[in-house]
Design an enzyme around this catalytic site. Sequence first.
Site, mmCIF file in Angstrom:
data_model
loop_
_atom_site.group_PDB
_atom_site.id
_atom_site.type_symbol
_atom_site.label_atom_id
_atom_site.label_comp_id
_atom_site.label_asym_id
_atom_site.label_seq_id
_atom_site.Cartn_x
_atom_site.Cartn_y
_atom_site.Cartn_z
ATOM 1 N N CYS A 1 4.848 -30.826 -61.378
ATOM 2 C CA CYS A 1 5.694 -29.757 -61.757
ATOM 3 C C CYS A 1 7.042 -29.906 -61.003
ATOM 4 O O CYS A 1 7.182 -30.035 -59.757
ATOM 5 C CB CYS A 1 4.957 -28.507 -61.093
ATOM 6 S SG CYS A 1 5.892 -26.897 -61.443
ATOM 7 N N ASN B 1 6.364 -30.541 -54.997
ATOM 8 C CA ASN B 1 6.744 -31.924 -55.522
ATOM 9 C C ASN B 1 7.972 -32.527 -54.979
ATOM 10 O O ASN B 1 8.947 -32.057 -55.659
ATOM 11 C CB ASN B 1 6.265 -32.315 -56.843
ATOM 12 C CG ASN B 1 4.953 -31.698 -57.286
ATOM 13 O OD1 ASN B 1 3.717 -32.131 -56.658
ATOM 14 N ND2 ASN B 1 4.925 -30.834 -58.132
ATOM 15 N N CYS C 1 17.687 -24.484 -60.980
ATOM 16 C CA CYS C 1 16.785 -24.099 -60.024
ATOM 17 C C CYS C 1 17.035 -25.154 -58.897
ATOM 18 O O CYS C 1 16.637 -26.446 -59.205
ATOM 19 C CB CYS C 1 15.432 -23.788 -60.237
ATOM 20 S SG CYS C 1 15.391 -22.437 -61.522
ATOM 21 N N CYS D 1 1.484 -30.195 -71.212
ATOM 22 C CA CYS D 1 2.481 -29.500 -70.666
ATOM 23 C C CYS D 1 3.911 -30.056 -71.520
ATOM 24 O O CYS D 1 4.091 -31.024 -71.522
ATOM 25 C CB CYS D 1 2.883 -29.939 -69.267
ATOM 26 S SG CYS D 1 4.184 -29.217 -68.513
ATOM 27 N N GLU E 1 14.193 -23.866 -70.544
ATOM 28 C CA GLU E 1 13.711 -22.253 -70.203
ATOM 29 C C GLU E 1 13.428 -21.886 -71.702
ATOM 30 O O GLU E 1 14.230 -21.664 -72.758
ATOM 31 C CB GLU E 1 14.941 -21.707 -69.733
ATOM 32 C CG GLU E 1 14.865 -20.054 -69.903
ATOM 33 C CD GLU E 1 13.343 -19.629 -69.254
ATOM 34 O OE1 GLU E 1 12.655 -18.999 -69.894
ATOM 35 O OE2 GLU E 1 13.081 -19.683 -68.186
ATOM 36 N N CYS F 1 18.118 -28.676 -68.968
ATOM 37 C CA CYS F 1 18.171 -27.105 -68.552
ATOM 38 C C CYS F 1 19.353 -26.709 -68.008
ATOM 39 O O CYS F 1 20.017 -27.486 -67.336
ATOM 40 C CB CYS F 1 16.859 -27.067 -67.632
ATOM 41 S SG CYS F 1 16.561 -25.186 -67.373
ATOM 42 N N GLU G 1 10.649 -34.885 -72.012
ATOM 43 C CA GLU G 1 9.396 -35.708 -71.475
ATOM 44 C C GLU G 1 8.184 -34.337 -71.814
ATOM 45 O O GLU G 1 8.388 -33.117 -71.766
ATOM 46 C CB GLU G 1 9.521 -35.746 -70.209
ATOM 47 C CG GLU G 1 10.310 -36.894 -69.827
ATOM 48 C CD GLU G 1 10.461 -37.499 -68.801
ATOM 49 O OE1 GLU G 1 10.943 -38.383 -68.378
ATOM 50 O OE2 GLU G 1 10.438 -36.608 -67.637
ATOM 51 N N CYS H 1 13.914 -28.006 -58.525
ATOM 52 C CA CYS H 1 13.510 -28.579 -59.902
ATOM 53 C C CYS H 1 14.665 -29.626 -60.312
ATOM 54 O O CYS H 1 15.653 -29.570 -60.448
ATOM 55 C CB CYS H 1 13.208 -27.551 -61.097
ATOM 56 S SG CYS H 1 12.977 -28.213 -62.570
ATOM 57 N N SER I 1 6.149 -20.255 -69.785
ATOM 58 C CA SER I 1 6.408 -19.879 -68.407
ATOM 59 C C SER I 1 8.090 -19.771 -68.512
ATOM 60 O O SER I 1 8.714 -20.523 -69.162
ATOM 61 C CB SER I 1 6.160 -21.142 -67.449
ATOM 62 O OG SER I 1 6.749 -20.809 -66.364
ATOM 63 N N HIS J 1 8.166 -17.431 -56.943
ATOM 64 C CA HIS J 1 8.522 -18.512 -55.868
ATOM 65 C C HIS J 1 9.003 -17.764 -54.830
ATOM 66 O O HIS J 1 9.361 -18.352 -53.663
ATOM 67 C CB HIS J 1 9.554 -19.626 -56.291
ATOM 68 C CG HIS J 1 9.045 -20.161 -57.551
ATOM 69 N ND1 HIS J 1 7.873 -20.815 -57.884
ATOM 70 C CD2 HIS J 1 9.766 -20.638 -58.747
ATOM 71 C CE1 HIS J 1 7.704 -21.223 -59.152
ATOM 72 N NE2 HIS J 1 9.095 -21.131 -59.564
#
Length: 357
Positions: free
Chosen positions: A339, A296, A118, A107, A166, A114, A94, A121, A197, A222
């Site tokens: 995010c 979010n 985390c 983005c 990542e 992934c 996406e 996420c 990032s 974070h």
Amino acid sequence: MASTKKNIRELTLEQIIAIMEAAGEKKFRAKQVYEWIWKKGAHSFDDMKNISKKVIDLLDTEFFIDNIKISDQQKSNDETIKCAFTSFDNHITEGVLIPTTSRITACISSQVGCSLACKFCATGRLKLMRNLTAGEIYDQVLLLTRLSHEHYDQALSNIVFMGMGEPLLNYKNMLAGIEKITSEEGLGISPKRITVSTAGIAKMIKKMGDDEVKFNLALSLHAANDKKRSEIMEINDSNNLDALAESLIYFHQKTGSRITFEYIIFKDFNDTLADARELADFCKNVPVKINIIEYNPIDQGEFQQADKNKVDAFAEFLESLNLVVNVRRSRGKDIDAACGQLANKNGSIALKERVLK
């Protein structure tokens, strides 16, 4: 079948020249093919209108283009657009197109799924299927550029590697994709408009310093103490804050670039002034700017959005120490495009569920 052919976008111009000359074609023909692949973004050899049928047949017999296509898209109430990209081998990733009054940001993703898991996420709950190729990374920018012109009548102003995956675990393809995005033989977008990032892989941050990359670096921080950060990010167990600080200092010395710290602020977890003081202390290592990001919520998530007054107090404290702070209000939440929400969850494509869950 594509599996019996070679991916032509893995070839250099010199290699394509050698193939053309071996077939009795002139050198300029290879340059035309290369321009179609990267400058014009051809997704099929048949798209190459000034190439002879003989050459097209040769290419089609030996090679394939690892193109992706937009297989689904949703538009948010705030004009954000989320796209599902389908690869040549039917994997789904996406990307998001985010318009504001001052910029249009794409983005993009670096992996299918992934591996970092985390806790906050949604993407981290997906199995890592594979790395994206350089061509697939390039294609996301190409397709989102076209979409930006179609919907907003503007070119992209910024590109962020903040989608699925990542980037530093797909380092070679990420660099190769950025090279084609930024070079004149590709899309010609300035590397200063690109931000990569990372969740924090110290040795690869140093590697970027050694490579003297020209794009920007953002660290998903974070939390600025190891106990809290390890609680939400497993990667911190092997890449703790001391290791990250050392790598960031090295990166800054090599590139001279200011680093962005991304700080998702969670209710009753990392939203106090004590947390802000720890963050300010960590910021002493290198020149930084701080993006405080509204959380979010995701399905079955254990975190909640921090209270607005606590977010404001957090930001004001950092600003009182002369730190550069931006509070990012999320966009595209109604279509799970914000995010941390990219999980191939929404939309009408059943393939998403089959491929990635």
